[in-house]
Design an enzyme around this catalytic site. Structure first.
Site, PDB file in Angstrom:
ATOM      1  N   ASN A 214      24.307  -2.628 -11.431  1.00  0.00           N
ATOM      2  CA  ASN A 214      24.560  -1.600 -12.439  1.00  0.00           C
ATOM      3  C   ASN A 214      25.968  -1.829 -12.976  1.00  0.00           C
ATOM      4  O   ASN A 214      26.949  -1.472 -12.334  1.00  0.00           O
ATOM      5  CB  ASN A 214      24.420  -0.207 -11.798  1.00  0.00           C
ATOM      6  CG  ASN A 214      24.740   0.902 -12.775  1.00  0.00           C
ATOM      7  OD1 ASN A 214      24.929   0.658 -13.972  1.00  0.00           O
ATOM      8  ND2 ASN A 214      24.799   2.133 -12.283  1.00  0.00           N
TER       9      ASN A 214
ATOM     10  N   LYS B 234      27.346  -0.421 -15.343  1.00  0.00           N
ATOM     11  CA  LYS B 234      27.927   0.811 -15.896  1.00  0.00           C
ATOM     12  C   LYS B 234      28.546   0.499 -17.271  1.00  0.00           C
ATOM     13  O   LYS B 234      28.034  -0.379 -17.967  1.00  0.00           O
ATOM     14  CB  LYS B 234      28.936   1.425 -14.911  1.00  0.00           C
ATOM     15  CG  LYS B 234      28.305   1.595 -13.508  1.00  0.00           C
ATOM     16  CD  LYS B 234      29.102   2.421 -12.548  1.00  0.00           C
ATOM     17  CE  LYS B 234      28.343   2.499 -11.223  1.00  0.00           C
ATOM     18  NZ  LYS B 234      29.006   3.363 -10.234  1.00  0.00           N
TER      19      LYS B 234
ATOM     20  N   HIS C 244      21.183   8.544 -12.506  1.00  0.00           N
ATOM     21  CA  HIS C 244      22.379   8.126 -11.771  1.00  0.00           C
ATOM     22  C   HIS C 244      23.301   9.329 -11.580  1.00  0.00           C
ATOM     23  O   HIS C 244      23.379  10.202 -12.444  1.00  0.00           O
ATOM     24  CB  HIS C 244      23.095   7.004 -12.532  1.00  0.00           C
ATOM     25  CG  HIS C 244      24.146   6.346 -11.694  1.00  0.00           C
ATOM     26  ND1 HIS C 244      25.400   6.881 -11.538  1.00  0.00           N
ATOM     27  CD2 HIS C 244      24.115   5.233 -10.931  1.00  0.00           C
ATOM     28  CE1 HIS C 244      26.102   6.106 -10.713  1.00  0.00           C
ATOM     29  NE2 HIS C 244      25.346   5.106 -10.331  1.00  0.00           N
TER      30      HIS C 244
ATOM     31  N   GLU D 280      26.332   9.618 -11.954  1.00  0.00           N
ATOM     32  CA  GLU D 280      27.295   9.793 -13.055  1.00  0.00           C
ATOM     33  C   GLU D 280      26.638  10.523 -14.229  1.00  0.00           C
ATOM     34  O   GLU D 280      27.275  11.319 -14.911  1.00  0.00           O
ATOM     35  CB  GLU D 280      27.864   8.424 -13.461  1.00  0.00           C
ATOM     36  CG  GLU D 280      28.840   7.916 -12.400  1.00  0.00           C
ATOM     37  CD  GLU D 280      28.856   6.412 -12.199  1.00  0.00           C
ATOM     38  OE1 GLU D 280      28.410   5.672 -13.084  1.00  0.00           O
ATOM     39  OE2 GLU D 280      29.304   5.979 -11.111  1.00  0.00           O
TER      40      GLU D 280
ATOM     41  N   GLU E 232      21.686   6.832  -3.421  1.00  0.00           N
ATOM     42  CA  GLU E 232      23.114   6.552  -3.604  1.00  0.00           C
ATOM     43  C   GLU E 232      23.928   7.793  -3.237  1.00  0.00           C
ATOM     44  O   GLU E 232      24.086   8.695  -4.079  1.00  0.00           O
ATOM     45  CB  GLU E 232      23.399   6.181  -5.055  1.00  0.00           C
ATOM     46  CG  GLU E 232      22.625   4.980  -5.565  1.00  0.00           C
ATOM     47  CD  GLU E 232      23.322   4.342  -6.750  1.00  0.00           C
ATOM     48  OE1 GLU E 232      23.810   3.213  -6.583  1.00  0.00           O
ATOM     49  OE2 GLU E 232      23.417   4.955  -7.817  1.00  0.00           O
TER      50      GLU E 232
ATOM     51  N   GLY F 186      31.738   3.800  -5.616  1.00  0.00           N
ATOM     52  CA  GLY F 186      33.030   3.422  -6.169  1.00  0.00           C
ATOM     53  C   GLY F 186      34.205   3.801  -5.286  1.00  0.00           C
ATOM     54  O   GLY F 186      35.352   3.767  -5.723  1.00  0.00           O
TER      55      GLY F 186
ATOM     56  N   SER G  35      29.156   1.304  -2.819  1.00  0.00           N
ATOM     57  CA  SER G  35      30.123   0.372  -2.227  1.00  0.00           C
ATOM     58  C   SER G  35      29.471  -0.770  -1.440  1.00  0.00           C
ATOM     59  O   SER G  35      29.968  -1.170  -0.394  1.00  0.00           O
ATOM     60  CB  SER G  35      31.146   1.119  -1.363  1.00  0.00           C
ATOM     61  OG  SER G  35      31.876   2.033  -2.162  1.00  0.00           O
TER      62      SER G  35
HETATM   63  P1  13P Z   1      29.599   0.914  -6.451  1.00  0.00           P
HETATM   64  O1  13P Z   1      28.807  -0.246  -5.905  1.00  0.00           O
HETATM   65  O2  13P Z   1      30.694   0.498  -7.365  1.00  0.00           O
HETATM   66  O3  13P Z   1      30.014   1.843  -5.366  1.00  0.00           O
HETATM   67  O4  13P Z   1      28.580   1.750  -7.388  1.00  0.00           O
HETATM   68  C1  13P Z   1      27.342   2.074  -6.907  1.00  0.00           C
HETATM   69  C2  13P Z   1      26.520   2.589  -8.011  1.00  0.00           C
HETATM   70  O5  13P Z   1      26.796   3.637  -8.564  1.00  0.00           O
HETATM   71  C3  13P Z   1      25.382   1.790  -8.458  1.00  0.00           C
HETATM   72  O6  13P Z   1      24.573   2.505  -9.325  1.00  0.00           O
END
Ligand code: 13P
Length: 247
Positions: free
Chosen positions: A10, A12, A94, A96, A164, A170, A210
């Site tokens: 992803n 983003k 997601h 976010e 997740e 992150g 992560s």
């Molecule tokens: P990270 O791998 O940067 O923690 O992000 C995970 C994520 O949100 C994947 O959709």
């Protein structure tokens, strides 16, 4: 159980044409485990560009799509549009999208239903916040998210669920393999009780939060972890090692 390992990157809201060309080079060089399904979630405007650069064996995903086919919805993208420019998947729900853009369980369910009806495969994301975990609400939260999702999904064939935990995204704070496996395992039990044994056996559940080359192998060895949804590390060469974590 025959669930094909599936790793999504992803990206983003990251990347430009030059950077994307570099990332794609490392993916093309691989080598990538042919037994793992790989999907790259890239910003919608670059889907057609990425599709043109990647081999056909790697899927391309949008990171969001709206719940209807067209109309006066300024700024939104329809699943049919993602398909039209080369995507075969979309990431929906997601954290976010949920937290920053206020998407509700039901809106996400409606988006998932419409994307599936339009022929896209869906990575549907769920997961609890730190506060929810610390107040022992992890199961309650992920069961609620799954329950609403299941109102909208009648056929799970083209769905992958990504668990997740928000506190792991992150942050560099990966869930331990035991923590992740524990939630994946109760999700499978929830599926037996609320959907069917067959869906519980066949639905792929990714872990996200992560994931790095350093922790992917141990996570991948857990019985109910069927892949990853990778953020930060999907923009780096180590993504190849994450894809190959099952080898
Ligand atoms: P990270 O791998 O940067 O923690 O992000 C995970 C994520 O949100 C994947 O959709």
């Amino acid at each position: 159980m025959g669930r094909k390992f599936c790793v999504g990157g992803n990206w983003k809201m990251n990347g430009n044409k030059a950077e994307i060309a570099e990332i794609v080079k490392t993916l093309v060089a691989g080598p990538l485990d042919p037994n793992t399904e790989v999907v790259i979630g890239c910003p919608a405007v670059y889907i057609s560009y990425v599709r043109g650069l990647l081999p056909a064996t790697i899927g391309v995903a949008g990171q969001n799509s709206y719940k209807v086919a067209k109309g006066a919805f300024t700024g939104e993208v329809a699943p049919a549009m993602l398909k039209d420019v080369g995507a075969d998947w979309v990431i929906l729900g997601h954290s976010e999208r949920r937290q920053i853009f206020g998407e509700t369980d039901d809106l996400i369910g409606e988006k998932v239903a419409h994307a599936l009806a339009e022929g896209l495969k869906v990575i549907a994301c769920i997961g609890e916040t730190l506060q929810e975990r610390e107040s022992n609400k992890t199961e309650e939260v992920v069961f609620r998210q799954m329950s609403v999702l299941s109102k909208y999904v009648k056929d799970w064939t083209n769905v992958v669920v990504a668990y997740e935990p928000v506190w792991a995204i992150g942050t560099g704070k990966t869930a331990t393999p035991e923590q992740a496996q524990a939630v994946h395992s109760v999700l499978r039990k929830w599926l037996v009780d609320n959907v069917s044994q067959a869906v519980s056996d066949s639905l792929r559940i990714q872990y996200g939060g992560s994931v790095t080359a350093a922790n992917a192998k141990e996570l991948a060895s857990q019985a109910d972890i069927d892949g990853f949804l990778v953020g930060g590390a999907s923009l780096k060469p180590e993504f190849v090692q994450i894809v190959n974590a099952k080898q």
